[in-house]
Scaffold this motif. Structure first.
Motif, PDB file in Angstrom:
ATOM      1  N   THR A  23      -7.487  -5.015  -6.464  1.00  0.00           N
ATOM      2  CA  THR A  23      -6.641  -4.166  -5.282  1.00  0.00           C
ATOM      3  C   THR A  23      -6.676  -4.818  -4.509  1.00  0.00           C
ATOM      4  O   THR A  23      -7.754  -4.774  -3.388  1.00  0.00           O
ATOM      5  N   GLY A  65      -8.104  -0.225   0.580  1.00  0.00           N
ATOM      6  CA  GLY A  65      -8.357  -1.019  -0.758  1.00  0.00           C
ATOM      7  C   GLY A  65      -9.469  -1.614  -0.534  1.00  0.00           C
ATOM      8  O   GLY A  65      -9.883  -2.080  -1.954  1.00  0.00           O
ATOM      9  N   ALA A 117      -7.321  -5.696  -0.810  1.00  0.00           N
ATOM     10  CA  ALA A 117      -7.801  -4.625   1.206  1.00  0.00           C
ATOM     11  C   ALA A 117      -6.829  -5.083   1.916  1.00  0.00           C
ATOM     12  O   ALA A 117      -6.230  -5.917   1.960  1.00  0.00           O
TER      13      ALA A 117
END
Length: 209
Positions: free
Chosen positions: A47, A70, A49
């Motif tokens: 994911t 994130g 950030a």
């Protein structure tokens, strides 16, 4: 007699052929392993950030809020600050402008507290955090946040301008109030003389009657 021999020969042949097959079937087969673990997913799914500031430009002495999302849940995030100073004007310090258009150099303002260039933040269960920061220098500031466990990183930028300063009191700005005060004093003196002259005239006029 021949038929019985033929039948016996077929029976012996079938028995010879069946022996290896039975022997192979009797051998133990490897049992499937019960300890094989299924493949584990990575501890942090990929994911992106992000790191943002609530205000892209502030004045020296003001506070900015950093928001990170994130990152890993309940993770320590290291934040590093790099500073790129503004291009200094001729003379090294931004001049102040007088009322007549000329300029005068301003003395630098000293700040007691020095903001750290490296600090940490802690994320919540959703991998987010907020952190306040009060810069002690002017220039282009770049914040780089890196999660210790997840390895995710994100950056944000901030412009810190010189704190607004009142125009300095110069000789030209002092001269205007002095001139104005001198004019008022002169006008008051003239009014006083006129009052004295009027009273004297009234006095002599009353005696003549």
């Amino acid at each position: 007699m021949r038929l019985s021999r033929i039948i016996m020969a077929l029976t012996v042949g079938l028995a010879v052929v069946a022996v290896p097959t039975a022997a192979g079937a009797a051998q133990p087969q490897p049992a499937p392993s019960a300890t094989t673990d299924p493949p584990q997913p990575p501890p942090y799914p990929p994911t992106a950030a992000s790191l943002t500031v609530n205000r892209p430009t502030i004045y020296l002495g003001e506070t900015v809020i950093l928001t990170g999302t994130g990152f890993g849940p309940n993770e320590t995030v290291d934040i590093t600050v790099t500073v790129a100073p503004f291009a200094a004007p001729a003379g090294g310090q931004a001049p102040a402008r007088r009322s007549d258009g000329t300029t005068v150099a301003m003395a630098p303002v000293a700040f007691q507290a020095s903001a750290p260039l490296h600090f940490t933040a802690f994320t919540n269960a959703q991998g987010s955090f907020t952190k306040s920061y009060k810069p002690s220098v002017t220039g282009h500031l770049t914040f780089t946040a890196t999660g210790r466990e997840s390895g995710r990183t994100a950056t944000a930028e901030l412009r810190v301008l010189h704190k607004k300063q009142p125009l300095p009191v110069t000789g030209d700005s002092i001269g205007t109030p002095i001139k104005l005060g001198g004019g008022l004093v002169g006008a008051g003196a003239i009014m006083l003389l006129l009052t004295l002259a009027w009273r004297r005239r009234q006095r002599f006029g009353g005696t003549a009657h």
